[in-house]
Design an enzyme around this catalytic site. Sequence first.
Site, PDB file in Angstrom:
ATOM      1  NE  ARG A  30      -3.958   0.194   2.261  1.00 50.59           N
ATOM      2  CZ  ARG A  30      -4.928   0.455   2.869  1.00 50.59           C
ATOM      3  NH1 ARG A  30      -4.961  -0.448   4.099  1.00 50.59           N
ATOM      4  NH2 ARG A  30      -5.527   1.337   2.805  1.00 50.59           N
ATOM      5  CG  HIS A  76      -6.749  -1.023  -4.968  1.00 53.22           C
ATOM      6  ND1 HIS A  76      -5.410  -1.185  -4.379  1.00 53.22           N
ATOM      7  CD2 HIS A  76      -7.275   0.021  -4.019  1.00 53.22           C
ATOM      8  CE1 HIS A  76      -4.854  -0.541  -3.789  1.00 53.22           C
ATOM      9  NE2 HIS A  76      -6.062   0.420  -3.301  1.00 53.22           N
ATOM     10  CE1 TYR A 120     -21.971  15.931 -11.606  1.00 51.12           C
ATOM     11  CE2 TYR A 120     -20.956  15.964  -9.328  1.00 51.12           C
ATOM     12  CZ  TYR A 120     -22.169  15.802 -10.218  1.00 51.12           C
ATOM     13  OH  TYR A 120     -23.337  16.092  -9.463  1.00 51.12           O
TER      14      TYR A 120
END
Length: 828
Positions: A30, A76, A120
């Site tokens: 990570r 993931h 968006y």
Amino acid sequence: MQRERILPISIEEEMRGSYLDYSMSVIVSRALPDVRDGLKPVHRRVLYGMHELGLQAGKPHKKSARIVGEVLGKFHPHGDTAVYDSLVRLVQDFSMRYPLIDGQGNFGSVDGDSPAAMRYTEVRMKAIAGEMLKDLDKGTVDFALNFDDSLEEPTVLPSAIPNLLANGSSGIAVGMATNIPPQNLREIVDGMIALIANPELEIADLMKFVIAPDFPTGGIIYGYEGVRNAYMTGRGKVVIRARALVEVTQKNGRESIIVTELPYQVNKVRLIEKIVELVHDKKLEGIADIRDESDRDGMRLVIELKRDAVAKVVLNNLYKHTPMQDTFGVIMLALVDGVPRVLNLKEMMIYYIKHRNEIVLRRTRYDLDTAEKRAHILEGLKICLDNLDEVITTIRQSPDANTAQEKLMERFGLSELQSKAILEMRLQRLTGMERKKIDMEYTETLALIEELKFILSSPEKQMEIIREELLKVREVYGDARRTEIVPQEGDFSIEDMIAQEDVVITITHDGFIKRFPVSGYRRQARGGKGVTGAQAKHDDFIEHMFIASTHNYILFFTNRGRCYWLKVYEIPEAGRAARGRALANIMELQPGEKIRAYINIRNFDEPGFIVMATTNGIVKKTPLDDFSHPRRNGIAAITIEEHDELLDARLTDGEHQIILAKSSGFVVRFAEAEIRSMGRTAMGVKGITLDEGEKCISMVTTKRFDTALLAVTDNGFGKRSRVEDYRLTRRGARGVITLKAHEKIGALVGLLDVNDDDDLIIITTHGIVNRQHVSDIRLTGRNTSGVRLIRLMAGDVISALARVPKSDDEGDSDFPIEDADGQIDLFV
């Protein structure tokens, strides 16, 4: 019901094992980047997911939510916020030196604005990201199963660009953290090419190519020691400053500090809030307004200054108290074979070159295998063409394809691949032109096989290929350095930014102070009316004037016997007509305090004493170093009795002679040795005996006997006599006469030690300044009345005197034309 078997386990062992598993998961999976491609797993998965979706450069953008869903569902197994935040960072040109993703929409700003929601925004890969994934389909890297063992994902990317050094990385793991600064791609490539040519190069040699970090937001790296430590050891502290310049506003003539670049990862809005907070707390002075005029063309933060502020002083305080100067703590920690290691510059380059060497080898083996397979098929096609009629007959006589394939293999000694290729060959390949193409392709394939085998057998050739690929990356994606390096080391000193020059310091009776270049006052003949040097109110007048260097310290002594400490450059500069700034706004004077004397010194290291005198004729001597640590609200210099005030203070070496003058025109001269050294809070001893109505008006300290004493009266008369004309007496004597005071010449207001190389500046209560050569005032005896020094208007009297070095500048081009009386008014 059968009871389950319960195994006793030590809680310490269980906690140790569980925490170790968690730690290694965070470290490896990570938080830390791989030294080979410079990516954390989440960034690698984002790029691979976009590659699988076909979002290469030049292709249409797709919604970010599509990529986030692809990465979450396949690779993931964490929250969507982590994936989207990682994707956003790869887009931001203020976070990444070389952004890997091209975005459409709001992806945040340097002001700290959050990016728009993933539904968006739209993204696709940049061309440089394609270099990261180049040759991925040629078996260049290992693949591993994803979290549910249903798909495979790459464990590392081929990375044709040195991404870890180019873009840097930051992350916090368990018990460790990494913070690798970005570098300039051209410099990195140049350094790696030099290292390929000479693997024995030292880190210092590589630093001739990779000079320093190159941040996406530009800025200025101040000091090189932190950079050197980071490159040498993998750890260091790099000081970064905002890029700022000073502009003068044409509208109002004020100076403004214009900030065009900020230190890396500094939030502009928080910076503005910090500046405003410091101004409100009065920790930052001289700032009138702050505006953010940034637009799509670039950053422009305008800090407008007050009229009396010194721009360089304010800028230094901004660097000192705000994030306009920040420290980037370098920790070059990365995973090497799955193990976290702190690496220096050379080690990072070596590991990347080894990675690229492995990519070249695996790609070459893949290409060799492909070429050998193709050559094998071409050999079969050639056999077919050489025996075309027999091959056609064999095929036509076979009942099915499998039989035909077996017969071809048996008759011509072909392999399964070759026979299958013959059966799949189109009839147009039987033309003469096509037969020549097959022969040519076979020859070229054999040459390619030889070249590939040579590459595999030659480490030198492998390094040459890596070099050529790096040069191509440099040419296509390299750009100029953004971050400037200022190599000076050490803490910033304001004196580095302030020009060293002599200035005139003036203080009015009401406590207004300013500084102005000494060249601003020109010399006049004796008897001239002078020039106006400061605008005074009707009830105010100039009371003190002295000369000092901008780099010096000034010790201000007040009428109440307190001492304040100030740097000359901290005194506001003002024009000739300005009153200046109130001392109460610069120093925390107590109510009723007025400046009576000053000490102009370079530093406190040299031995010396401060000799003080009061209007009641008291004198005192205190060591200089007793004043080296003053408080903002001042320290006691001498204990003053009621109805007494401090008159003057002078710097001596313990061997001076002290001369005290009374308003009645009497002067006493005695050796400094007669005054014993005392502490700051002592009251002192008698220096001169005063009769009723008299007061002590001046103190002179001197070691030179060729010096003259210049006595001046309040009605503008004066005389110059030799020091030796005044006999040496004991401390506390009544003194000898120096000037016959009467109604015409007035009372004695000042006594100065002068010589022929000095100029005299006279200041009146109406603000008139007169400068004249001391040599123009003739030497006379001690007991005389003197000559007229300046013609005074009705109601005007002399308020202050100052001795300055003689000026040879006869010009007055900077001044208005004189009127018929020789008077100049600078306030028109």
